[in-house]
Design an enzyme around this catalytic site. Structure first.
Site, mmCIF file in Angstrom:
data_model
loop_
_atom_site.group_PDB
_atom_site.id
_atom_site.type_symbol
_atom_site.label_atom_id
_atom_site.label_comp_id
_atom_site.label_asym_id
_atom_site.label_seq_id
_atom_site.Cartn_x
_atom_site.Cartn_y
_atom_site.Cartn_z
ATOM 1 N N GLU A 115 0.924 -1.166 0.030
ATOM 2 C CA GLU A 115 0.122 0.030 -0.170
ATOM 3 C C GLU A 115 0.910 1.351 -0.041
ATOM 4 O O GLU A 115 2.008 1.178 0.254
ATOM 5 C CB GLU A 115 -0.860 -0.064 1.188
ATOM 6 C CG GLU A 115 -0.118 0.127 2.570
ATOM 7 C CD GLU A 115 -0.983 0.682 3.629
ATOM 8 O OE1 GLU A 115 -1.331 1.885 3.435
ATOM 9 O OE2 GLU A 115 -1.302 0.282 4.775
ATOM 10 N N LYS A 154 -5.340 10.939 0.850
ATOM 11 C CA LYS A 154 -5.685 9.626 1.455
ATOM 12 C C LYS A 154 -6.754 9.068 0.674
ATOM 13 O O LYS A 154 -7.712 9.626 0.669
ATOM 14 C CB LYS A 154 -5.625 9.794 2.916
ATOM 15 C CG LYS A 154 -5.884 8.504 3.611
ATOM 16 C CD LYS A 154 -6.008 8.541 5.171
ATOM 17 C CE LYS A 154 -6.515 7.579 5.721
ATOM 18 N NZ LYS A 154 -7.108 7.664 7.045
ATOM 19 N N VAL A 208 -5.567 0.283 3.123
ATOM 20 C CA VAL A 208 -5.620 -1.341 3.279
ATOM 21 C C VAL A 208 -6.994 -1.337 2.163
ATOM 22 O O VAL A 208 -6.801 -2.202 1.168
ATOM 23 C CB VAL A 208 -5.760 -1.658 4.415
ATOM 24 C CG1 VAL A 208 -6.093 -3.164 4.294
ATOM 25 C CG2 VAL A 208 -4.444 -1.576 5.059
ATOM 26 N N ASP A 227 -16.853 5.351 14.505
ATOM 27 C CA ASP A 227 -15.457 5.314 13.607
ATOM 28 C C ASP A 227 -14.993 3.871 13.385
ATOM 29 O O ASP A 227 -14.336 3.596 14.253
ATOM 30 C CB ASP A 227 -14.406 6.443 14.338
ATOM 31 C CG ASP A 227 -13.203 6.523 13.228
ATOM 32 O OD1 ASP A 227 -13.195 5.780 12.271
ATOM 33 O OD2 ASP A 227 -12.422 7.513 13.657
ATOM 34 N N SER A 254 -12.831 1.576 10.585
ATOM 35 C CA SER A 254 -12.083 1.755 9.286
ATOM 36 C C SER A 254 -12.977 1.012 8.085
ATOM 37 O O SER A 254 -13.348 0.003 8.198
ATOM 38 C CB SER A 254 -10.765 1.412 9.404
ATOM 39 O OG SER A 254 -10.248 1.261 8.163
ATOM 40 N N ALA A 255 -12.978 1.641 6.768
ATOM 41 C CA ALA A 255 -13.443 0.923 5.894
ATOM 42 C C ALA A 255 -12.634 -0.426 5.378
ATOM 43 O O ALA A 255 -13.061 -1.092 4.509
ATOM 44 C CB ALA A 255 -13.441 1.927 4.571
ATOM 45 N N LYS A 263 -3.076 -1.687 15.766
ATOM 46 C CA LYS A 263 -2.369 -0.776 16.964
ATOM 47 C C LYS A 263 -3.385 -0.698 18.117
ATOM 48 O O LYS A 263 -4.600 -0.638 17.920
ATOM 49 C CB LYS A 263 -2.304 0.605 16.380
ATOM 50 C CG LYS A 263 -1.167 0.708 15.582
ATOM 51 C CD LYS A 263 -0.524 2.230 15.283
ATOM 52 C CE LYS A 263 0.688 2.042 14.489
ATOM 53 N NZ LYS A 263 0.723 2.090 13.281
HETATM 54 N N1 PSU Z 1 -2.402 1.641 10.560
HETATM 55 C C1 PSU Z 1 -1.074 1.823 10.522
HETATM 56 N N2 PSU Z 1 -0.387 2.441 9.684
HETATM 57 C C2 PSU Z 1 -0.958 3.060 8.711
HETATM 58 C C3 PSU Z 1 -2.331 2.930 8.645
HETATM 59 C C4 PSU Z 1 -2.799 2.179 9.514
HETATM 60 O O1 PSU Z 1 -0.406 1.360 11.645
HETATM 61 O O2 PSU Z 1 -0.350 3.495 7.727
HETATM 62 C C5 PSU Z 1 -2.931 3.441 7.530
HETATM 63 C C6 PSU Z 1 -3.353 2.443 6.427
HETATM 64 O O3 PSU Z 1 -3.189 2.707 5.154
HETATM 65 C C7 PSU Z 1 -4.731 1.895 6.758
HETATM 66 C C8 PSU Z 1 -5.434 3.429 7.006
HETATM 67 O O4 PSU Z 1 -5.603 1.211 5.825
HETATM 68 O O5 PSU Z 1 -4.308 3.918 7.820
HETATM 69 C C9 PSU Z 1 -6.606 3.414 7.741
HETATM 70 O O6 PSU Z 1 -7.239 4.580 8.003
HETATM 71 P P1 PSU Z 1 -8.775 4.605 8.349
HETATM 72 O O7 PSU Z 1 -8.422 4.347 9.978
HETATM 73 O O8 PSU Z 1 -8.939 6.197 8.324
HETATM 74 O O9 PSU Z 1 -9.600 4.011 7.731
HETATM 75 MN MN MN Z 2 -12.193 6.540 10.366
#
Ligand code: PSU
Ligand code: MN
Length: 308
Positions: A28, A89, A109, A141, A143-144, A162
């Site tokens: 990615e 992003k 991802v 919230d 993640s997608a 994390k």
């Molecule tokens: N977690 C990490 N490092 C990252 C990401 C997540 O430890 O770089 C990035 C990845 O690209 C993941 C995205 O798909 O953040 C998720 O963002 P969101 O929570 O806005 O969906």
């Molecule tokens: Mn989010």
């Protein structure tokens, strides 16, 4: 097998690898543009590609450049994604706009899985996936990345999630949506900076050969969707749990005070954690990605052997 799509540009090297059933590993780009600071981001992206190659697979870093879905980037393109500040992003919902407007985007991802699948790539290596955020019962919230794992057939190798996230809720979501969560040489789902989260995996595998069979079996059963392979950070590189937990709670508090919302939450937390730990977390982050690259490359090799 490769597929074509009017918006897709696959590099000649990756194209020929896919046509010849050679192992390919998707990577990615949000981790480059929004997940790590410059210049370590570019350095790491190069090292990850190198490890994939020395292990015997072909790296295919994925991003969007001038609205084109790119699979397989050259060094210049990697450097551009790491340096340029205006890279969007891009997750699933951003794709139509970024492509229509011919913009540059780093893929999460979720969107990396979509593009990898369009190209016919089955294994994808990253650091950590997105998940259910702490307090999601209030904020919604989530993640997608998780809904993508439920529907898009790509195996994702990561070092877990994390503890900026609610790890238990993330695993519950994946269970509800039928996403297998496998551990590579671990019975516990890893917590990114540390090897243990206190939560178990569905099943633990001691070899990538066996993992490859399980992945192929899932799809052979006609079960669409992804799989999560949790690969813990090597013990010698893991962080002290209290140290990282401290930084994480500080960062979470700050995010709340500042009213950070939506797609900014994850990048904000990641960069604050690096600042708060005096970059020890960055070193750990780099080591776990390199470790995932090696395991993912072997998995891609095993899968391509199964498909001979
Ligand atoms: N977690 C990490 N490092 C990252 C990401 C997540 O430890 O770089 C990035 C990845 O690209 C993941 C995205 O798909 O953040 C998720 O963002 P969101 O929570 O806005 O969906
Ligand atoms: Mn989010």
């Amino acid at each position: 097998m490769t597929m074509t799509n009017q918006f897709l540009d696959i590099s000649p090297e990756v194209q020929s690898a896919l046509q010849n059933n050679l192992p390919v590993v998707a990577l990615e780009s949000t981790i480059i543009s929004h997940g790590m600071p410059y210049p370590r981001n570019i350095e790491t992206a190069g090292q990850v590609e190198k490890i994939v190659r020395t292990t015997g697979a072909i790296p295919a870093t994925i991003a969007i450049l001038q609205g084109r879905l790119k699979v397989g980037l050259n060094d210049e393109e990697l450097a551009y994604l790491g340096k340029e500040k205006t890279i969007h992003k891009v997750s699933r919902r951003d794709l139509p706009y970024i492509v229509t407007k011919k913009l540059d985007g780093a893929t999460t991802v979720a969107s990396t899985m979509i593009i990898a699948h369009l190209a016919g790539i089955k294994v994808f290596v990253t650091g950590g996936i997105g998940g259910v955020h702490r307090g999601a019962s209030e904020t919604f919230d989530i993640s997608a990345d998780l809904s993508e794992l439920a529907q898009t057939s790509v195996a994702v190798v990561c070092a877990g999630v994390k503890s900026i996230l609610d790890i238990g809720a993330t695993l519950e979501y994946l269970e509800t949506h039928g996403v297998p969560v496998f551990g590579y040489k671990t019975a516990e789902f890893p917590a990114f900076y540390t090897r243990r989260s206190g939560f178990g995996v569905d099943h633990s595998f001691d070899s990538t050969e066996e993992l490859a069979v399980a992945i192929k079996t899932k799809w052979g059963l006609g079960l669409k969707g992804g799989l999560v392979i949790g690969n813990p950070i090597p013990a010698k590189h893991e962080m002290a749990a209290d140290k990282i937990d401290n930084a994480i709670s500080k960062a979470l508090n700050e995010a709340q005070t500042k009213g950070i919302k939506g797609k900014e939450v994850t990048p904000f937390l990641l960069s604050r954690i690096v600042e708060l730990t005096g970059s020890e977390s960055l070193k750990t982050n780099i080591q776990l990605v390199l470790n995932n690259a090696e395991v993912g490359a072997r998995l891609a090799i095993n899968l391509s052997e199964l498909n001979q």
